[in-house]
Design a protein around this motif. Structure first.
Motif, PDB file in Angstrom:
ATOM      1  N   HIS A 120      84.304  46.755 -63.533  1.00 50.10           N
ATOM      2  CA  HIS A 120      82.733  46.461 -63.344  1.00 50.10           C
ATOM      3  C   HIS A 120      82.149  47.480 -64.298  1.00 50.10           C
ATOM      4  O   HIS A 120      80.990  48.057 -63.830  1.00 50.10           O
ATOM      5  CB  HIS A 120      82.391  46.892 -61.882  1.00 50.10           C
ATOM      6  CG  HIS A 120      83.156  46.094 -60.951  1.00 50.10           C
ATOM      7  ND1 HIS A 120      82.695  44.667 -60.693  1.00 50.10           N
ATOM      8  CD2 HIS A 120      84.155  46.206 -59.997  1.00 50.10           C
ATOM      9  CE1 HIS A 120      83.371  44.099 -59.760  1.00 50.10           C
ATOM     10  NE2 HIS A 120      84.569  45.221 -59.412  1.00 50.10           N
ATOM     11  N   ASP A 143      89.132  48.836 -61.921  1.00 49.81           N
ATOM     12  CA  ASP A 143      88.178  48.355 -61.118  1.00 49.81           C
ATOM     13  C   ASP A 143      87.117  49.575 -60.739  1.00 49.81           C
ATOM     14  O   ASP A 143      86.723  49.689 -59.534  1.00 49.81           O
ATOM     15  CB  ASP A 143      88.806  48.067 -59.586  1.00 49.81           C
ATOM     16  CG  ASP A 143      87.901  47.127 -58.812  1.00 49.81           C
ATOM     17  OD1 ASP A 143      86.895  46.690 -58.929  1.00 49.81           O
ATOM     18  OD2 ASP A 143      88.535  46.776 -57.647  1.00 49.81           O
ATOM     19  N   LYS A 149      85.791  35.011 -60.195  1.00 52.92           N
ATOM     20  CA  LYS A 149      86.006  36.214 -59.062  1.00 52.92           C
ATOM     21  C   LYS A 149      85.210  35.485 -57.874  1.00 52.92           C
ATOM     22  O   LYS A 149      84.206  35.277 -57.921  1.00 52.92           O
ATOM     23  CB  LYS A 149      85.652  37.352 -59.843  1.00 52.92           C
ATOM     24  CG  LYS A 149      85.067  38.485 -58.957  1.00 52.92           C
ATOM     25  CD  LYS A 149      86.429  39.278 -58.524  1.00 52.92           C
ATOM     26  CE  LYS A 149      86.302  39.958 -57.363  1.00 52.92           C
ATOM     27  NZ  LYS A 149      85.440  41.175 -57.274  1.00 52.92           N
ATOM     28  N   HIS A 151      90.844  43.877 -64.121  1.00 51.43           N
ATOM     29  CA  HIS A 151      89.523  43.895 -63.632  1.00 51.43           C
ATOM     30  C   HIS A 151      88.796  45.271 -63.619  1.00 51.43           C
ATOM     31  O   HIS A 151      89.137  46.429 -63.314  1.00 51.43           O
ATOM     32  CB  HIS A 151      89.744  43.697 -61.866  1.00 51.43           C
ATOM     33  CG  HIS A 151      88.605  43.668 -60.997  1.00 51.43           C
ATOM     34  ND1 HIS A 151      87.577  42.796 -61.259  1.00 51.43           N
ATOM     35  CD2 HIS A 151      88.160  44.227 -60.044  1.00 51.43           C
ATOM     36  CE1 HIS A 151      86.755  42.703 -60.603  1.00 51.43           C
ATOM     37  NE2 HIS A 151      87.040  43.764 -59.796  1.00 51.43           N
TER      38      HIS A 151
HETATM   39 ZN    ZN Z   1      85.948  45.005 -58.153  1.00 53.31          ZN
END
Ligand code: ZN
Length: 451
Positions: free
Chosen positions: A39, A380, A226, A37
């Motif tokens: 971003h 993350d 998600k 995961h």
């Molecule tokens: Zn996240």
């Protein structure tokens, strides 16, 4: 006693531990991580590539929240993070410094230090290094940097989640990423949906057809699905009759009506059950944000994984990946993952939230949950230096837990090494069916280029 601002606070050199630890750590360092995961920006897109190129980028999230928790006024943090050029690097640092000193001890801050040390050759944030850091960022942060940092971190590929498209972002380099679909369907941004799908929505059936359209288009190429709703509502999704949902939906479409929050929540519940079914049909594992929320001041009880139990039971063919080990409800998650064949545990973000709690949790899990159900790493982060630092922390902490299992006489060293490989790579490939999905995504890029 050393002066608190100049004395050496960092334990120098390699972690002393044992030779066993060193051997296991070396093995983990060699594993090419599948990062569950991130971003991270696409680099190719100026909109998301407008990542702040100054010290503020390191405090965009996580460590920034620790500064606020330590007492920093939110307005000062906002100024530090801002992409305008009103503040010089030194001025930004001046605002950060007093609070960074107070929060120096946290793993959020340590993770950043590891990153700037290994990637930029800078030991710590300080008056002396602030300009050097600025130069290093300007020199390095450009297209190609992501892959370079991934290679240094030994991250093979990351499952990535971007926010500026409602559902899926195809424009991501497939040598770095496999994109996840994300749930905007329970947020109802009608214009965005209609824009991409070309469908018009005049009733609930149209809306469900639009959901089908997205799943048909992206359900086989995305890595996972998600859901990030634990920030603004409870994770308890009631089984709402269609007629009730339809009534609220029609009110929502009407110009002169505003259903209240309770009614909208019932509609969201109804849609979530549809999404669980769709994901099961596409073999798309659902990733639920559970546990601690990013940012300061959230309702933690909204986010416990145990609230999802009705979904785990009702949709046995759907896989559920539980993010952030539901911290601080990780003990509940051990019981849940032991119990439900369709539930996996995901350590993304966790190694820097609270490394000691993460270690204790992994130790418990390795005593109680089949090892193939534990996904060991997800950075993350919004900026790739953070992912690098986090990966270093994760390998260190996982090696400690594995060494402990060998010392307890439970695992052989060979098996411990094998478990390390499962946590950092093999389990993710298997749980998300990534070999197939990676190929499908790469194929999609090729077709897109031809058009
Ligand atoms: Zn996240």
């Amino acid at each position: 006693m050393p002066d608190k601002n100049t004395g050496n606070r960092q334990q120098n050199g390699a972690y002393p531990y044992t030779e066993l630890y060193q051997r296991l750590k070396k093995h983990l360092d060699s594993v090419a991580i599948v990062d569950c995961h991130e971003h991270l920006p696409t680099e190719a897109n100026p909109k998301t590539d407008g990542m702040e190129k100054h010290i503020g980028r390191f405090f965009l999230h996580y460590a920034g929240c620790d500064l606020v928790s330590a007492g920093m006024p939110q307005a000062d943090l906002n100024a530090v993070k801002s992409s305008d050029n009103k503040l010089s690097p030194a001025d930004r640092w001046k605002k950060i410094r007093p609070w960074y000193e107070k929060a120096w001890n946290t793993a959020y801050c340590e993770c950043l230090r590891i990153a700037i040390r290994d990637l930029y050759g800078i030991e710590d944030f300080s008056d002396k290094t602030v300009n050097q850091l600025q130069e290093a960022i300007e020199k390095n942060v450009k297209p190609g940097f992501m892959r370079k940092v991934f290679d240094k971190a030994r991250i093979d590929i990351a499952m990535n989640n971007l926010w500026d498209r409602p559902v899926f972002y195809a424009d991501q380099p497939h040598d770095c990423f496999i994109p996840d679909m994300r749930d905007s369907f329970t947020n109802f941004p009608f214009d965005d949906f209609c824009g991409e799908s070309g469908l018009e929505i005049a009733c609930l059936d149209d809306y469900l057809e639009m959901i089908d359209w997205y799943f048909e288009r992206y359900g086989k190429v995305a890595g996972a699905f998600k859901v990030g709703r634990a920030y603004d509502r409870t994770l308890l999704w009631q089984d709402v009759p269609r007629s009730d949902a339809e009534r609220v939906f029609n009110r929502m479409l009407a110009f002169n009506d505003r259903p209240d929050r309770k009614d909208v929540q019932a509609l969201e519940d109804f849609i979530m059950h549809i999404l669980c079914r769709k994901c099961g049909e596409c073999g798309l594992r659902m990733k639920f944000h559970t546990g601690i929320q990013e940012g300061n001041g959230n309702i933690i009880t909204n986010s416990r994984a145990a609230l999802l139990a009705n979904l785990f039971m009702k949709y046995p063919k759907t896989g559920f990946d539980i993010f952030h080990i539901s911290y601080p409800y990780q003990e509940e998650l051990v019981a849940i993952a032991k119990n439900f064949p369709n539930v996996t545990i995901d350590f993304c973000w966790m190694w820097i939230i609270n490394p000691a709690a993460a270690r204790r949790a992994l130790s418990d899990m390795l005593d109680a949950v089949p090892a193939n159900k534990i996904l060991g790493f997800g950075g993350d982060f919004l900026f790739v230096e953070g992912s690098y630092g986090h990966a270093q922390v994760a390998r260190r902490q996982i090696a400690r837990v594995l060494a402990e299992k060998v010392q307890e006489g439970r695992f052989s060293e060979d098996y411990a090494a094998q478990v390390g490989q499962m946590l950092l790579r093999d389990n993710a490939i298997e749980c998300f069916d990534l070999a197939k999905r990676r190929k499908a995504f790469a194929g999609m890029k090729k077709t897109a280029k031809r058009v």
